[in-house]
Enzyme design. Sequence first.
Site, PDB file in Angstrom:
ATOM      1  N   THR A  13       5.601  90.702  40.973  1.00 53.62           N
ATOM      2  CA  THR A  13       6.989  90.648  41.463  1.00 53.62           C
ATOM      3  C   THR A  13       7.241  89.341  42.216  1.00 53.62           C
ATOM      4  O   THR A  13       8.361  88.819  42.206  1.00 53.62           O
ATOM      5  CB  THR A  13       7.334  91.841  42.372  1.00 53.62           C
ATOM      6  OG1 THR A  13       6.525  91.821  43.531  1.00 53.62           O
ATOM      7  CG2 THR A  13       7.166  93.164  41.641  1.00 53.62           C
ATOM      8  N   ASN A  14       6.214  88.810  42.850  1.00 44.46           N
ATOM      9  CA  ASN A  14       6.397  87.502  43.510  1.00 44.46           C
ATOM     10  C   ASN A  14       6.532  86.390  42.475  1.00 44.46           C
ATOM     11  O   ASN A  14       7.294  85.447  42.681  1.00 44.46           O
ATOM     12  CB  ASN A  14       5.257  87.227  44.490  1.00 44.46           C
ATOM     13  CG  ASN A  14       5.471  87.935  45.810  1.00 44.46           C
ATOM     14  OD1 ASN A  14       6.335  87.557  46.597  1.00 44.46           O
ATOM     15  ND2 ASN A  14       4.715  89.013  46.041  1.00 44.46           N
ATOM     16  N   ILE A  93     -10.935  86.113  46.449  1.00 45.67           N
ATOM     17  CA  ILE A  93     -11.029  85.105  47.517  1.00 45.67           C
ATOM     18  C   ILE A  93     -11.725  83.864  46.953  1.00 45.67           C
ATOM     19  O   ILE A  93     -12.857  83.934  46.469  1.00 45.67           O
ATOM     20  CB  ILE A  93     -11.768  85.673  48.746  1.00 45.67           C
ATOM     21  CG1 ILE A  93     -10.930  86.799  49.366  1.00 45.67           C
ATOM     22  CG2 ILE A  93     -12.018  84.576  49.776  1.00 45.67           C
ATOM     23  CD1 ILE A  93     -11.566  87.501  50.539  1.00 45.67           C
ATOM     24  N   LEU A  94     -11.027  82.738  46.999  1.00 51.43           N
ATOM     25  CA  LEU A  94     -11.556  81.501  46.424  1.00 51.43           C
ATOM     26  C   LEU A  94     -12.569  80.863  47.374  1.00 51.43           C
ATOM     27  O   LEU A  94     -12.382  80.861  48.591  1.00 51.43           O
ATOM     28  CB  LEU A  94     -10.407  80.535  46.151  1.00 51.43           C
ATOM     29  CG  LEU A  94      -9.406  81.021  45.086  1.00 51.43           C
ATOM     30  CD1 LEU A  94      -8.122  80.206  45.128  1.00 51.43           C
ATOM     31  CD2 LEU A  94     -10.038  80.980  43.696  1.00 51.43           C
ATOM     32  N   ASN A 108      -0.434  80.656  49.661  1.00 55.81           N
ATOM     33  CA  ASN A 108      -0.620  82.089  49.432  1.00 55.81           C
ATOM     34  C   ASN A 108       0.472  82.873  50.152  1.00 55.81           C
ATOM     35  O   ASN A 108       0.938  82.462  51.210  1.00 55.81           O
ATOM     36  CB  ASN A 108      -1.996  82.504  49.982  1.00 55.81           C
ATOM     37  CG  ASN A 108      -2.275  83.989  49.812  1.00 55.81           C
ATOM     38  OD1 ASN A 108      -2.070  84.548  48.743  1.00 55.81           O
ATOM     39  ND2 ASN A 108      -2.728  84.638  50.876  1.00 55.81           N
ATOM     40  N   HIS A 110       1.070  86.441  52.015  1.00 55.50           N
ATOM     41  CA  HIS A 110       0.335  87.576  52.569  1.00 55.50           C
ATOM     42  C   HIS A 110       1.343  88.555  53.192  1.00 55.50           C
ATOM     43  O   HIS A 110       2.250  88.124  53.915  1.00 55.50           O
ATOM     44  CB  HIS A 110      -0.668  87.100  53.625  1.00 55.50           C
ATOM     45  CG  HIS A 110      -1.484  88.223  54.173  1.00 55.50           C
ATOM     46  ND1 HIS A 110      -2.527  88.783  53.471  1.00 55.50           N
ATOM     47  CD2 HIS A 110      -1.355  88.942  55.315  1.00 55.50           C
ATOM     48  CE1 HIS A 110      -3.023  89.789  54.165  1.00 55.50           C
ATOM     49  NE2 HIS A 110      -2.328  89.899  55.288  1.00 55.50           N
TER      50      HIS A 110
HETATM   51  C1  GAR Z   1       2.175  91.363  47.416  1.00 57.43           C
HETATM   52  O1  GAR Z   1       2.614  92.272  48.379  1.00 57.43           O
HETATM   53  C2  GAR Z   1       1.379  90.242  48.055  1.00 57.43           C
HETATM   54  O2  GAR Z   1       1.882  89.838  49.274  1.00 57.43           O
HETATM   55  C3  GAR Z   1       0.035  90.915  48.209  1.00 57.43           C
HETATM   56  O3  GAR Z   1      -0.128  91.667  47.037  1.00 57.43           O
HETATM   57  C4  GAR Z   1       1.152  92.023  46.496  1.00 57.43           C
HETATM   58  C5  GAR Z   1       1.237  91.521  45.081  1.00 57.43           C
HETATM   59  O4  GAR Z   1       2.393  91.972  44.435  1.00 57.43           O
HETATM   60  N1  GAR Z   1      -0.998  89.955  48.426  1.00 57.43           N
HETATM   61  C6  GAR Z   1      -2.070  90.172  49.194  1.00 57.43           C
HETATM   62  O5  GAR Z   1      -2.286  91.216  49.768  1.00 57.43           O
HETATM   63  C7  GAR Z   1      -3.026  88.986  49.315  1.00 57.43           C
HETATM   64  N2  GAR Z   1      -3.931  89.183  50.401  1.00 57.43           N
HETATM   65  P1  GAR Z   1       2.988  91.274  43.160  1.00 57.43           P
HETATM   66  O6  GAR Z   1       1.884  91.176  42.113  1.00 57.43           O
HETATM   67  O7  GAR Z   1       4.071  92.204  42.703  1.00 57.43           O
HETATM   68  O8  GAR Z   1       3.542  89.927  43.530  1.00 57.43           O
END
Ligand code: GAR
Length: 203
Positions: A13-14, A93-94, A108, A110
């Site tokens: 979604t991001n 984690i890279l 990134n 978060h």
């Molecule tokens: C999002 O909420 C993002 O912030 C989180 O995973 C989800 C991915 O959603 N990321 C982390 O927790 C990284 N530590 P998406 O695939 O729909 O964008």
Amino acid sequence: MTNIAVLVSGGGTNLQALIDAEKSGIIKSGKIKLVVSNKADAYALKRADDNGIDSVVITRKACGSQEAMEQKIMETLEKNNIDLIVLAGFMSILTEKFTGKYDHRIINIHPSLIPSFCGAGFYGLRVHEAALEKGVKVTGATVHFVNEIPDGGEIIMQKAVSVADDDTPETLQKKVMEQAEWIILPLAVEKVSKQISERKDVK
Ligand code: GAR
């Protein structure tokens, strides 16, 4: 113009928010050239395909180790002349070998207000579970540069979201995405893309 690669593992979604922001002109200094997924079944791959963006699947399993996977990703990024790497729900984690190569060129998203609920083990729904367990009344999202410390790099942008008494991890995740992540990630990508493209122009 800054060439962008978006690294994903799941729903994307991001990634969708970035694609929409490029279409609407919020992102104007960069172009999404490539989507890299470390999961073969990530729905994000369909979003890339639907929008005519090249994508590639590079899994740790197929590569044999984290190091080999990172090496393959680095080669792919180089081949595509990528300037900026956006981790958008990328759940691996890279290592320092990777992050050191792209100093201030990896960002990134978060789903909390760093330094709360971040670091190794805090990803996806777990972040929101921890926020609710602690009873915080405000949470949010953070966009930051990526270095060798998980969620430890310089903060670029943050946005707060109120927690309601009846929130569940799922409702809170949705709120944080809608009210924070999908807004600040495109803005931060434009900000950093602009900086990178201005440096490119000087060269
Ligand atoms: C999002 O909420 C993002 O912030 C989180 O995973 C989800 C991915 O959603 N990321 C982390 O927790 C990284 N530590 P998406 O695939 O729909 O964008």
